[in-house]
Design a protein around this motif. Structure first.
Motif, PDB file in Angstrom:
ATOM      1  N   SER A   4      16.578   0.524  17.994  1.00 20.05           N
ATOM      2  CA  SER A   4      16.748  -0.784  17.425  1.00 20.05           C
ATOM      3  C   SER A   4      18.056  -1.551  17.559  1.00 20.05           C
ATOM      4  N   LYS A   5      19.146  -0.745  17.188  1.00 21.23           N
ATOM      5  CA  LYS A   5      20.534  -1.383  17.297  1.00 21.23           C
ATOM      6  C   LYS A   5      20.829  -1.636  18.717  1.00 21.23           C
ATOM      7  N   LEU A   6      20.380  -1.020  19.660  1.00 21.53           N
ATOM      8  CA  LEU A   6      20.731  -1.150  21.087  1.00 21.53           C
ATOM      9  C   LEU A   6      20.201  -2.398  21.510  1.00 21.53           C
ATOM     10  N   LEU A   7      18.766  -2.602  21.385  1.00 19.82           N
ATOM     11  CA  LEU A   7      18.151  -3.831  21.578  1.00 19.82           C
ATOM     12  C   LEU A   7      18.626  -5.259  21.179  1.00 19.82           C
ATOM     13  N   ILE A   8      19.254  -5.254  20.049  1.00 16.93           N
ATOM     14  CA  ILE A   8      20.061  -6.105  19.308  1.00 16.93           C
ATOM     15  C   ILE A   8      21.320  -6.423  19.709  1.00 16.93           C
ATOM     16  N   LYS A   9      22.134  -5.388  20.239  1.00 20.28           N
ATOM     17  CA  LYS A   9      23.510  -5.366  20.600  1.00 20.28           C
ATOM     18  C   LYS A   9      23.913  -5.441  22.003  1.00 20.28           C
ATOM     19  N   ALA A  69      15.190 -10.900  28.192  1.00 21.34           N
ATOM     20  CA  ALA A  69      14.704 -12.235  28.089  1.00 21.34           C
ATOM     21  C   ALA A  69      13.095 -12.143  28.224  1.00 21.34           C
ATOM     22  N   GLU A  70      12.752 -11.449  29.180  1.00 25.03           N
ATOM     23  CA  GLU A  70      11.440 -11.617  29.735  1.00 25.03           C
ATOM     24  C   GLU A  70      10.693 -10.266  29.507  1.00 25.03           C
ATOM     25  N   GLU A  71      11.184  -9.331  29.623  1.00 27.46           N
ATOM     26  CA  GLU A  71      10.430  -8.022  29.641  1.00 27.46           C
ATOM     27  C   GLU A  71      10.635  -7.070  28.463  1.00 27.46           C
ATOM     28  N   SER A  72      11.669  -7.124  27.695  1.00 31.12           N
ATOM     29  CA  SER A  72      11.561  -6.058  26.701  1.00 31.12           C
ATOM     30  C   SER A  72      10.733  -6.208  25.337  1.00 31.12           C
ATOM     31  N   ASP A  73      10.328  -7.412  25.179  1.00 29.08           N
ATOM     32  CA  ASP A  73       9.343  -7.761  24.292  1.00 29.08           C
ATOM     33  C   ASP A  73       7.849  -7.378  24.545  1.00 29.08           C
ATOM     34  N   GLN A  74       7.647  -7.013  26.002  1.00 28.93           N
ATOM     35  CA  GLN A  74       6.277  -6.680  26.035  1.00 28.93           C
ATOM     36  C   GLN A  74       6.135  -5.107  25.640  1.00 28.93           C
ATOM     37  N   TRP A  75       7.114  -4.362  25.516  1.00 30.23           N
ATOM     38  CA  TRP A  75       6.906  -2.908  25.215  1.00 30.23           C
ATOM     39  C   TRP A  75       7.199  -2.752  23.782  1.00 30.23           C
ATOM     40  N   ASP A  76       6.807  -1.358  23.207  1.00 30.13           N
ATOM     41  CA  ASP A  76       7.107  -1.301  21.872  1.00 30.13           C
ATOM     42  C   ASP A  76       8.685  -0.795  22.059  1.00 30.13           C
ATOM     43  N   GLN A  77       9.191  -0.783  20.572  1.00 28.37           N
ATOM     44  CA  GLN A  77      10.751  -0.621  20.547  1.00 28.37           C
ATOM     45  C   GLN A  77      11.274   0.554  21.168  1.00 28.37           C
ATOM     46  N   SER A  78      10.621   1.723  21.184  1.00 30.20           N
ATOM     47  CA  SER A  78      11.298   2.947  21.638  1.00 30.20           C
ATOM     48  C   SER A  78      11.232   2.865  23.256  1.00 30.20           C
ATOM     49  N   LEU A  79      10.235   2.477  23.943  1.00 24.82           N
ATOM     50  CA  LEU A  79      10.199   2.424  25.225  1.00 24.82           C
ATOM     51  C   LEU A  79      11.059   1.131  25.877  1.00 24.82           C
ATOM     52  N   ALA A  80      11.010   0.238  25.200  1.00 23.77           N
ATOM     53  CA  ALA A  80      11.703  -1.148  25.571  1.00 23.77           C
ATOM     54  C   ALA A  80      13.373  -0.664  25.466  1.00 23.77           C
ATOM     55  N   ALA A  81      13.827   0.316  24.410  1.00 29.28           N
ATOM     56  CA  ALA A  81      15.189   0.656  24.393  1.00 29.28           C
ATOM     57  C   ALA A  81      15.460   1.521  25.758  1.00 29.28           C
TER      58      ALA A  81
END
Length: 430
Positions: free
Chosen positions: A249-254, A269-281
């Protein structure tokens, strides 16, 4: 014996079925008759996979052993069928007969390994990579180590598809004979049948036997990855699952505060929101520690998006699992996480693919699934994919806390760990 166990029961003509048994031989015999629709008058004999007879005294002991036991049944009417002569001979071939099931009364003659030979020839012709390797080996007159690994993996996968993961010894030998027929340079000149490289009856160290043991190891361990890992690295067992939710969570924010590169900016901006938090990070970490170039050759560095697919593969819910393996890329050689869901943010099912074997895992969310993926490298003694070494080493040292002082870290990993020092501390990892 009080507990109920599964027994894999098979017959060369009637196929195989799983039958539950508590060790009572008479009840087991009755179940076999029922499952395979055999008359009460049929005289049935049982043997285990190596040909030893199984009677009422032996059966309870055999079933009590760990794992699913393989028992083959034969009928008296089949005893007259000629045994397969598996000796390899270039000038003459014995034949065997398969009696038809039921009362059809037909039989068909085949040369040694003709069934397998035809299947293998079709497999080779339909796969350009395998066909090229086979032709190259024929041209060179020998099978090199790399070609051997690829061919055995492909051929044994086909054997398992046909005969299951525990084919009888006689079947393995017949299969080896068929391989030698289509690839004569694999024949061992030091023995009569020439099969020793592929099937060694004495040491059981042939390539086919070794590959089957490897598959058994994977299948029997898949549901116990966390347990097996805990025996190796008990102090690190829960580090990831305890810390990753906060860290991710903190990694995606900072992340954009200390890395504003075009690749990271575009991903956020374009891809991270497509995945759930764990995989996005996890994928963000891959952007922060991208694949390093391997050697001096151009193109030896995998693109981050390609490296991502070497780690995780997403499929829509309802995708047939067989189709996943049928289209599996040869580039995905190391453990890979399969995620299924309606979309990438709502994942409902997770599996691993190890050595092109699809394995269920005890993961209920993506954090647990990533944890099992990492641990599978240790449990199955798999090396990190060269394109993913940066990410895996970061997780190993700074999240799992494994071999902290022994692991060689690249400058990039050290730089990112320094930038993430605050997040690591807030996640109680420092």
């Amino acid at each position: 014996m009080s507990s109920t166990k599964l027994v894999r029961v098979s017959n060369n003509i009637r196929g195989k079925k799983l039958i539950s048994s508590d060790g009572n031989f008479e009840e087991f015999l009755s179940s076999v008759r029922s499952k395979f629709e055999l008359d009460e008058a049929e005289n049935i004999t049982f043997v285990e996979e190596y040909g030893a007879e199984v009677d009422s005294d032996v059966f309870p002991i055999l079933v009590s052993l760990d794992g699913i036991q393989n028992i083959i049944f034969k009928l008296e009417e089949e005893s007259s069928v000629l045994e397969i002569d598996l000796s390899y001979n270039n000038t003459s071939q014995s034949s065997y007969f398969l009696p038809a099931a039921g009362n059809i009364g037909l039989s068909q003659s085949f040369g040694i390994g003709d069934n397998f030979k035809q299947i293998l020839q079709t497999t080779v012709q339909q796969n350009n990579v395998i066909h090229g390797i086979v032709e190259d080996c024929k041209s060179k007159g020998f099978v090199d180590d790399k070609s051997s690994t690829i061919l055995i993996n492909e051929f044994v996968s086909k054997l398992i598809e046909i005969k299951g993961d525990s084919p009888a010894t006689s079947v393995q030998k017949q299969f080896a004979a068929a391989i030698v027929e289509i690839l004569p340079c694999w024949r061992y000149s030091g023995s009569k049948d020439g099969l020793d490289i592929l099937f060694d009856e004495v040491s059981r160290s042939g390539l086919i036997q070794t590959r089957l043991r490897r598959i058994h190891q994977i299948l029997h361990t898949s549901q116990k990855i966390s347990f097996e890992f805990s025996l190796m690295k008990e102090e690190s067992q829960h580090n990831f699952t305890n810390s990753w939710p906060v860290f991710s969570s903190k990694l995606l924010i900072k992340a954009k505060e200390f890395n504003s590169s075009p690749a990271v900016t575009k991903y956020l901006a374009e891809e991270s929101d497509q995945w759930d938090q764990s995989l996005a990070a996890l994928f963000l970490l891959l952007h922060l520690i991208p694949p390093a170039a391997q050697g001096k050759a151009k193109g030896s560095r995998s693109k981050t998006t390609c490296a991502q697919m070497l780690m995780v593969s997403y499929y829509k819910s309802g995708t047939p699992l067989n189709s996943i393996l049928d289209t599996w890329s040869d580039e995905k050689r190391q453990p890979n996480l399969i995620c299924l869901g309606e979309d990438k943010k709502n994942l409902v099912s997770f599996s691993l693919v190890v050595d092109k074997i699809l394995l269920p895992i005890d993961a209920t969310n993506s954090t647990e699934a990533i944890d099992r993926l990492f641990k599978s490298h240790y449990v199955f003694s798999a090396e990190y994919d060269k394109n993913l070494q940066g990410v895996w080493k970061f997780l190993q040292v700074f999240i799992y806390k494994i071999d902290v002082d022994k692991t060689d870290l690249s400058r990039k990993i050290k730089q990112v760990s320094s930038q993430l020092h605050g997040i690591l501390a807030e996640s109680r990892l420092e």
